[in-house]
Design an enzyme around this catalytic site. Structure first.
Site, PDB file in Angstrom:
ATOM      1  N   LYS A 165       0.846  -1.202   0.000  1.00 54.26           N
ATOM      2  CA  LYS A 165       0.000   0.000   0.000  1.00 54.26           C
ATOM      3  C   LYS A 165       0.881   1.253   0.000  1.00 54.26           C
ATOM      4  O   LYS A 165       0.716   2.153  -0.823  1.00 54.26           O
ATOM      5  CB  LYS A 165      -0.917  -0.012   1.225  1.00 54.26           C
ATOM      6  CG  LYS A 165      -1.790   1.206   1.337  1.00 54.26           C
ATOM      7  CD  LYS A 165      -2.818   1.030   2.432  1.00 54.26           C
ATOM      8  CE  LYS A 165      -2.320   1.389   3.796  1.00 54.26           C
ATOM      9  NZ  LYS A 165      -2.234   2.817   4.093  1.00 54.26           N
ATOM     10  N   ASP A 183      -6.383   0.761   0.766  1.00 53.20           N
ATOM     11  CA  ASP A 183      -6.423   1.025   2.210  1.00 53.20           C
ATOM     12  C   ASP A 183      -7.783   0.580   2.748  1.00 53.20           C
ATOM     13  O   ASP A 183      -8.585  -0.033   2.038  1.00 53.20           O
ATOM     14  CB  ASP A 183      -6.112   2.497   2.511  1.00 53.20           C
ATOM     15  CG  ASP A 183      -7.275   3.414   2.171  1.00 53.20           C
ATOM     16  OD1 ASP A 183      -8.235   2.962   1.498  1.00 53.20           O
ATOM     17  OD2 ASP A 183      -7.251   4.583   2.584  1.00 53.20           O
TER      18      ASP A 183
END
Ligand code: SF4
Length: 297
Positions: A165, A183
């Site tokens: 991420k 996320d």
């Protein structure tokens, strides 16, 4: 100020029919598994159309969607992204100026006294672990990459505290390389929209990546995350004030009364646009009008 979202029309019924989907995500997204079938009863073609339409609508609502962390270079973005775990971008933006004033380069931070860094990072929460991560990644940058942030996924994820991420945030926003940032908001919203029913972030990334051209990935991530922060909240989505309600199979999961829904809109007023305290020049050049202050009035 009146909210800048359109009143939602009653949602159209979304019918969903399963069909094989085997699109592979290549290049920067080595996640190999792609959802074989769209969830629900929507055809693959209809799903792709609806997903892209949602992205287009969100682009209208959030014309200046961008990472909400302040940064001037890849190193600052990398550190700020690591610090943003379990806290708000606004909090990070309030903390990083002191950190980067004292330690402007990876070499400086690698040689820092951890206790002094901990003091600066205390407001971000988990400050001991975060101090360890940012000093550790600075050492790795200094020792293994000549003090530069590498522009490759496989190098970035080797840095301490850096997962996919974070790596995609850095690649997409500091290097202009397309990436999908999965996320918590992204995961929640794409499942609500039935773009995928995967729960593993790598599989979500692959499934959603297959619905869009690569060139859309970075902006798509911003649009989805902004929508999750401002309207489609985890507990009480503001369905009655949601501009994409007609395209959303989860319409009704939250408040549908327009007046009540409008009160649920969130906006962290750190600065403009979004939570940045140090808006980018392009925003200022646009007259400071591009970011919609949802719920700010
Ligand atoms: S769940 Fe509600 S707020 Fe979220 S996208 Fe759907 S209609 Fe909008």
């Amino acid at each position: 100020m009146a909210p800048l979202v359109k009143k939602s029309a009653p949602p159209k019924k979304v019918t969903i029919a399963p069909k094989k989907a085997t699109a592979a995500v290549k290049g920067l997204a080595p996640a190999k598994t792609v959802a074989a079938e769209p969830p629900g009863g929507e055809s693959r073609t209809a799903l792709v159309r609806r997903a892209r339409r949602i992205n287009r609508e969100l682009a209208q609502v959030y014309p200046y969607a961008h990472p909400e962390l302040d940064f001037d270079n890849p190193f600052q973005l990398l550190v700020a992204t690591v610090l943003s775990a379990q806290t708000t971008d606004l909090r990070v933006n309030q903390t990083t100026p002191a950190l980067f004033a004292k330690y402007p380069t990876p070499e400086d931070l690698a040689a820092a006294n951890p206790e002094e860094v901990e003091e600066i990072l205390r407001p971000c929460g988990f400050f001991r672990a975060k101090t360890k991560s940012v000093i550790g990644l600075s050492k790795a940058l200094t020792e293994d990459f000549g003090g530069e942030v590498p522009g490759r996924l496989e190098d970035l994820v080797k840095l301490p505290g850096v997962g996919r991420k974070t790596a995609f945030v850095v690649l997409g926003n500091a290097f202009g390389r397309p990436g999908i940032t999965v996320d918590t908001h992204f995961q929640r919203l794409v499942r609500r929209w039935r773009w995928t029913d995967e729960t593993d972030p790598d599989k979500i990334e692959a499934a959603v990546g297959a619905l869009f051209p690569k060139s859309d990935w970075t902006d798509l991530s911003h649009h989805v995350i902004w929508h999750g922060r401002r309207i489609c909240h985890a507990r009480k989505p503001a369905c009655g004030a949601c501009p994409i309600a007609p395209l959303c199979p989860a319409y009704g999961e939250g408040e549908t009364d327009p007046e009540k829904a409008r009160k649920l809109l969130k906006y962290e007023k750190g600065g403009f646009p979004g939570q940045r305290l140090n808006p980018p020049q392009a925003y200022l050049d646009a007259g400071g009008k591009a970011a919609p202050p949802l719920g700010a009035g």
